[in-house]
Design a protein around this motif. Structure first.
Motif, PDB file in Angstrom:
ATOM      1  N   GLU A  97      45.509  37.555  38.478  1.00  0.00           N
ATOM      2  CA  GLU A  97      46.137  37.385  39.793  1.00  0.00           C
ATOM      3  C   GLU A  97      46.872  38.639  40.253  1.00  0.00           C
ATOM      4  OE1 GLU A  97      48.672  34.060  39.372  1.00  0.00           O
ATOM      5  OE2 GLU A  97      47.031  32.582  39.221  1.00  0.00           O
ATOM      6  N   LYS A  98      47.263  39.485  39.316  1.00  0.00           N
ATOM      7  CA  LYS A  98      47.999  40.707  39.672  1.00  0.00           C
ATOM      8  C   LYS A  98      47.091  41.904  39.940  1.00  0.00           C
ATOM      9  CE  LYS A  98      52.346  39.601  37.392  1.00  0.00           C
ATOM     10  NZ  LYS A  98      53.394  40.060  36.454  1.00  0.00           N
ATOM     11  N   ILE A  99      45.791  41.689  39.903  1.00  0.00           N
ATOM     12  CA  ILE A  99      44.866  42.809  40.169  1.00  0.00           C
ATOM     13  C   ILE A  99      45.038  43.362  41.590  1.00  0.00           C
ATOM     14  CG2 ILE A  99      42.418  43.394  40.451  1.00  0.00           C
ATOM     15  CD1 ILE A  99      41.845  41.579  38.034  1.00  0.00           C
ATOM     16  N   PRO A 100      45.164  42.526  42.643  1.00  0.00           N
ATOM     17  CA  PRO A 100      45.377  43.093  43.990  1.00  0.00           C
ATOM     18  C   PRO A 100      46.646  43.930  44.106  1.00  0.00           C
ATOM     19  CG  PRO A 100      44.729  40.788  44.154  1.00  0.00           C
ATOM     20  CD  PRO A 100      44.975  41.059  42.709  1.00  0.00           C
ATOM     21  N   GLU A 101      47.720  43.535  43.420  1.00  0.00           N
ATOM     22  CA  GLU A 101      48.956  44.321  43.445  1.00  0.00           C
ATOM     23  C   GLU A 101      48.768  45.679  42.776  1.00  0.00           C
ATOM     24  OE1 GLU A 101      52.138  42.098  41.815  1.00  0.00           O
ATOM     25  OE2 GLU A 101      51.876  40.375  43.157  1.00  0.00           O
ATOM     26  N   LEU A 102      48.003  45.699  41.680  1.00  0.00           N
ATOM     27  CA  LEU A 102      47.711  46.975  41.021  1.00  0.00           C
ATOM     28  C   LEU A 102      46.827  47.870  41.882  1.00  0.00           C
ATOM     29  CD1 LEU A 102      47.038  45.640  37.411  1.00  0.00           C
ATOM     30  CD2 LEU A 102      48.941  47.093  38.094  1.00  0.00           C
ATOM     31  N   GLU A 103      45.916  47.270  42.632  1.00  0.00           N
ATOM     32  CA  GLU A 103      45.026  48.061  43.492  1.00  0.00           C
ATOM     33  C   GLU A 103      45.774  48.735  44.643  1.00  0.00           C
ATOM     34  OE1 GLU A 103      41.895  45.641  44.905  1.00  0.00           O
ATOM     35  OE2 GLU A 103      40.915  45.405  42.942  1.00  0.00           O
ATOM     36  N   GLU A 104      46.921  48.167  45.061  1.00  0.00           N
ATOM     37  CA  GLU A 104      47.649  48.702  46.211  1.00  0.00           C
ATOM     38  C   GLU A 104      48.120  50.132  45.958  1.00  0.00           C
ATOM     39  OE1 GLU A 104      50.783  46.151  47.354  1.00  0.00           O
ATOM     40  OE2 GLU A 104      49.462  44.549  48.082  1.00  0.00           O
ATOM     41  N   PHE A 105      48.687  50.405  44.787  1.00  0.00           N
ATOM     42  CA  PHE A 105      49.193  51.758  44.532  1.00  0.00           C
ATOM     43  C   PHE A 105      48.265  52.584  43.648  1.00  0.00           C
ATOM     44  CE2 PHE A 105      51.205  48.880  41.499  1.00  0.00           C
ATOM     45  CZ  PHE A 105      50.970  49.493  40.295  1.00  0.00           C
ATOM     46  N   LEU A 106      47.337  51.943  42.920  1.00  0.00           N
ATOM     47  CA  LEU A 106      46.363  52.730  42.153  1.00  0.00           C
ATOM     48  C   LEU A 106      45.190  53.184  43.010  1.00  0.00           C
ATOM     49  CD1 LEU A 106      46.165  50.685  38.811  1.00  0.00           C
ATOM     50  CD2 LEU A 106      47.198  52.930  39.134  1.00  0.00           C
ATOM     51  N   MET A 107      44.904  52.426  44.094  1.00  0.00           N
ATOM     52  CA  MET A 107      43.805  52.734  45.018  1.00  0.00           C
ATOM     53  C   MET A 107      42.460  52.771  44.290  1.00  0.00           C
ATOM     54  SD  MET A 107      45.492  52.931  47.799  1.00  0.00           S
ATOM     55  CE  MET A 107      44.288  53.585  48.932  1.00  0.00           C
ATOM     56  N   ASP A 108      42.319  51.933  43.270  1.00  0.00           N
ATOM     57  CA  ASP A 108      41.074  51.890  42.500  1.00  0.00           C
ATOM     58  C   ASP A 108      40.986  50.515  41.829  1.00  0.00           C
ATOM     59  OD1 ASP A 108      38.775  52.397  41.166  1.00  0.00           O
ATOM     60  OD2 ASP A 108      39.546  54.071  39.970  1.00  0.00           O
ATOM     61  N   SER A 109      39.996  49.747  42.216  1.00  0.00           N
ATOM     62  CA  SER A 109      39.849  48.402  41.661  1.00  0.00           C
ATOM     63  C   SER A 109      39.384  48.430  40.211  1.00  0.00           C
ATOM     64  CB  SER A 109      38.857  47.593  42.507  1.00  0.00           C
ATOM     65  OG  SER A 109      37.581  48.223  42.514  1.00  0.00           O
ATOM     66  N   SER A 110      38.555  49.421  39.855  1.00  0.00           N
ATOM     67  CA  SER A 110      38.042  49.485  38.479  1.00  0.00           C
ATOM     68  C   SER A 110      39.169  49.754  37.482  1.00  0.00           C
ATOM     69  CB  SER A 110      36.975  50.575  38.370  1.00  0.00           C
ATOM     70  OG  SER A 110      37.526  51.837  38.676  1.00  0.00           O
ATOM     71  N   ARG A 111      40.119  50.597  37.865  1.00  0.00           N
ATOM     72  CA  ARG A 111      41.251  50.887  36.980  1.00  0.00           C
ATOM     73  C   ARG A 111      42.162  49.670  36.845  1.00  0.00           C
ATOM     74  NH1 ARG A 111      43.763  56.267  39.362  1.00  0.00           N
ATOM     75  NH2 ARG A 111      45.167  56.099  37.574  1.00  0.00           N
ATOM     76  N   ALA A 112      42.329  48.917  37.927  1.00  0.00           N
ATOM     77  CA  ALA A 112      43.154  47.711  37.863  1.00  0.00           C
ATOM     78  C   ALA A 112      42.538  46.683  36.907  1.00  0.00           C
ATOM     79  CB  ALA A 112      43.318  47.121  39.263  1.00  0.00           C
ATOM     80  N   VAL A 113      41.221  46.532  36.982  1.00  0.00           N
ATOM     81  CA  VAL A 113      40.543  45.592  36.077  1.00  0.00           C
ATOM     82  C   VAL A 113      40.634  46.088  34.635  1.00  0.00           C
ATOM     83  CG1 VAL A 113      38.310  44.578  35.485  1.00  0.00           C
ATOM     84  CG2 VAL A 113      38.998  44.766  37.888  1.00  0.00           C
ATOM     85  N   ALA A 114      40.538  47.403  34.450  1.00  0.00           N
ATOM     86  CA  ALA A 114      40.634  47.970  33.096  1.00  0.00           C
ATOM     87  C   ALA A 114      42.019  47.733  32.496  1.00  0.00           C
ATOM     88  CB  ALA A 114      40.320  49.462  33.138  1.00  0.00           C
ATOM     89  N   ILE A 115      43.054  47.802  33.328  1.00  0.00           N
ATOM     90  CA  ILE A 115      44.415  47.549  32.829  1.00  0.00           C
ATOM     91  C   ILE A 115      44.554  46.103  32.352  1.00  0.00           C
ATOM     92  CG2 ILE A 115      46.824  47.339  33.553  1.00  0.00           C
ATOM     93  CD1 ILE A 115      46.303  49.781  35.396  1.00  0.00           C
TER      94      ILE A 115
END
Length: 375
Positions: A60-78
């Protein structure tokens, strides 16, 4: 202000780097895989603050990580790494301290960006040509190293070229070795884009143009970036000449074009200044007229006010047979008038009495004379 802001900017860079390294070491005990996924210091601090305990991190926190990382693949990897992490468990008190420290680092990084914007605007106000030619931060470092813009304008191009590399210069003079080719100018993009053979040439050419730009900024009345753009184009053409062999334009032609453009800019600026002055003058005149009118209405002398009150008291009509209430000054004047009228009446009566006494005496004398004549 430029000298102080560039010094503070350098200090903030050092502090943010040291604090970010402390966060990496501290939070890596709990989540060591995050260092490889997020190498940036600011982004790592944001991730550490947002994630907290890795066991509570879900999809559920993947969209929040994408906001400042600007990369969906990195958010999923985290999120995936948090599930398979080899880090140790951490107590809630330690997590609270880590989050607080990460918040401080994030605040310093944001303040550093604001300070960089302030320095950019200040450089475009003080030295626009130098800022457009070599960049705001490099130009600010040159000014701070020289002490002021006037001192930098007094330096020759050879001094500007090696400004900031004094230790290497004196060491080379002592050992009779090769002198340095560049100092603070090395941080500009032009020298980094040049080849290894042409770095010394382009640094010498860039120092020449920097000295011209600083003198224009220091001794010109109106500030424009027209000359800085022309000088930057010349450096670009010289880079192309070193790479491809294309002949650049002559300095005289470029400067003539820049002077014409600058004259047009100065004319437009003078027109704008005149319009502003006219508006200010008109606004000031309107304000002064209003204030003088108000003062003339309000600033009446007490004598004039008394006279007006007396005239109004004399001319006040009697309504419904009832006179208006009189002031003490009016009462006194009426009393005086009544007394004067009484005195005049008394004098007239006394005169009449005297005249009345004399007349019967005269009548008696006439009667006696008429009786004697009859006898």
């Amino acid at each position: 202000m430029i000298i102080q802001s560039i010094a503070l900017l350098d200090q903030l860079d050092k502090d943010i780097n040291t604090f970010a390294m402390r966060i990496r070491e501290w939070y890596s005990y709990h989540f060591p895989e995050l260092v490889k996924i997020v190498p940036d210091n600011y982004a790592y601090a944001r991730c550490a603050q947002m994630i907290g305990d890795r066991k509570q991190l879900t999809a559920e926190k993947i969209p929040e990580l994408e906001e400042f990382l600007m990369d969906s693949s990195r958010a999923v990897a985290i999120v995936d790494a948090a599930k398979m992490s080899m880090g140790m468990d951490i107590s809630p008190i330690d997590l609270i301290n880590i989050e607080r420290f990460a918040k401080r680092v994030i605040g310093l990084a944001e303040y550093r960006l604001e300070l960089a914007e302030y320095l950019k605007s200040k450089m475009h106000q003080v030295a626009p040509n130098l800022a457009t030619l070599i960049g705001e931060q490099v130009g600010a470092r040159l000014i701070s190293h020289a002490g002021s813009l006037t001192n930098l304008a007094k330096y020759p191009a050879s001094t500007v070229q090696i400004l900031g590399a004094e230790k290497a210069l004196f060491r080379a003079l002592k050992t009779r070795g090769n002198t340095p080719k560049y100092g603070l100018i090395f941080h500009s993009t032009f020298i980094g884009r040049a080849g290894a053979k042409n770095k010394g040439r382009i640094s010498r050419y860039l120092a020449n143009k920097c000295s011209i730009a600083t003198r224009i900024d220091c001794f010109n009345e109106a500030q424009t970036d027209v000359f800085g753009k022309a000088l930057r184009d010349q450096v670009e053409e010289r880079l192309k000449f070193y790479e491809d062999g294309e002949l650049p334009r002559k300095n005289v032609d470029v400067m003539c074009e820049a002077v014409k453009e600058a004259e047009e800019v100065f004319k437009s600026l003078s027109k704008k200044k005149k319009k502003k002055k006219k508006r200010e003058i008109e606004a000031g005149l309107n304000g002064t007229l209003e204030t003088t009118h108000d003062e003339s209405v309000a600033a009446e002398t007490p004598g004039k006010k008394k006279k007006k009150l007396e005239m109004e008291g004399e001319e006040e009509p009697v309504e419904n047979g009832v006179e208006a209430e009189e002031t003490p000054g009016k009462k006194k004047k009426k009393k005086k008038r009544v007394e004067e009228a009484d005195e005049s009446n008394i004098a007239d009566e006394s005169m009449q009495q005297e005249m009345g006494v004399d007349e019967p005496v005269k009548k008696k004398k006439k009667k006696k004379k008429s009786a004697e004549n009859e006898d």
